[in-house]
Scaffold this motif. Structure first.
Motif, PDB file in Angstrom:
ATOM      1  N   GLU A  22      50.020  55.885 -27.503  1.00  0.00           N
ATOM      2  CA  GLU A  22      49.813  57.204 -28.108  1.00  0.00           C
ATOM      3  C   GLU A  22      49.985  58.213 -27.532  1.00  0.00           C
ATOM      4  N   GLU A  24      51.293  62.419 -27.842  1.00  0.00           N
ATOM      5  CA  GLU A  24      51.770  63.723 -29.187  1.00  0.00           C
ATOM      6  C   GLU A  24      51.579  63.243 -30.350  1.00  0.00           C
ATOM      7  N   GLU A  25      53.362  63.089 -30.552  1.00  0.00           N
ATOM      8  CA  GLU A  25      53.419  62.379 -32.466  1.00  0.00           C
ATOM      9  C   GLU A  25      54.409  61.442 -31.469  1.00  0.00           C
ATOM     10  N   LYS A  26      54.214  60.273 -30.481  1.00  0.00           N
ATOM     11  CA  LYS A  26      54.691  59.135 -30.777  1.00  0.00           C
ATOM     12  C   LYS A  26      53.511  58.004 -31.050  1.00  0.00           C
ATOM     13  N   SER A  27      54.660  56.996 -30.972  1.00  0.00           N
ATOM     14  CA  SER A  27      53.298  56.103 -30.956  1.00  0.00           C
ATOM     15  C   SER A  27      54.736  54.470 -29.704  1.00  0.00           C
TER      16      SER A  27
END
Length: 108
Positions: A22, A24-27
């Motif tokens: 993970e 920032e806002e990404k998985s």
């Protein structure tokens, strides 16, 4: 423009295994297939289920929600080009793994 996201040594999966990365806002789901690393978005493009926990068979991941199977090399739905999960190259430089995120502007 592309960005290299470093993968900590503790997150690197062993051969045949996977890890969730993970930032920032990404998985992202990171897979180690016979010593080669593959990274895809963790979210199935069908209805958003996690792909990291799916059934792994060779270079294919099966979504645990509805059984869709994706080729980790291309990101495409197996035997189709109609549905694709975003995939990212993984580079290893001096023993450090990086997931390469290409900006949308560069990809055009």
């Amino acid at each position: 423009m592309s960005r290299r996201v470093p993968v900590s040594a503790g997150k690197l999966p062993q051969v045949g295994d996977r890890a969730l990365v993970e930032f920032e806002e990404k998985s992202l789901a990171l897979f180690n297939i016979d010593g080669e690393l593959f990274a895809i978005d963790d979210s199935c493009p069908h209805q958003g289920a996690s792909l990291c926990g799916g059934r792994l068979e060779g270079g294919v991941i099966q979504c645990c929600a509805h059984g869709l199977r994706f080729d980790l090399r291309s990101g495409y739905l197996l035997n189709s080009t109609l549905l694709k999960v975003a995939s990212y190259p993984v580079e290893v430089i001096d023993g450090q793994a990086f997931i390469v995120i290409v900006s949308e502007e560069t990809a055009l």
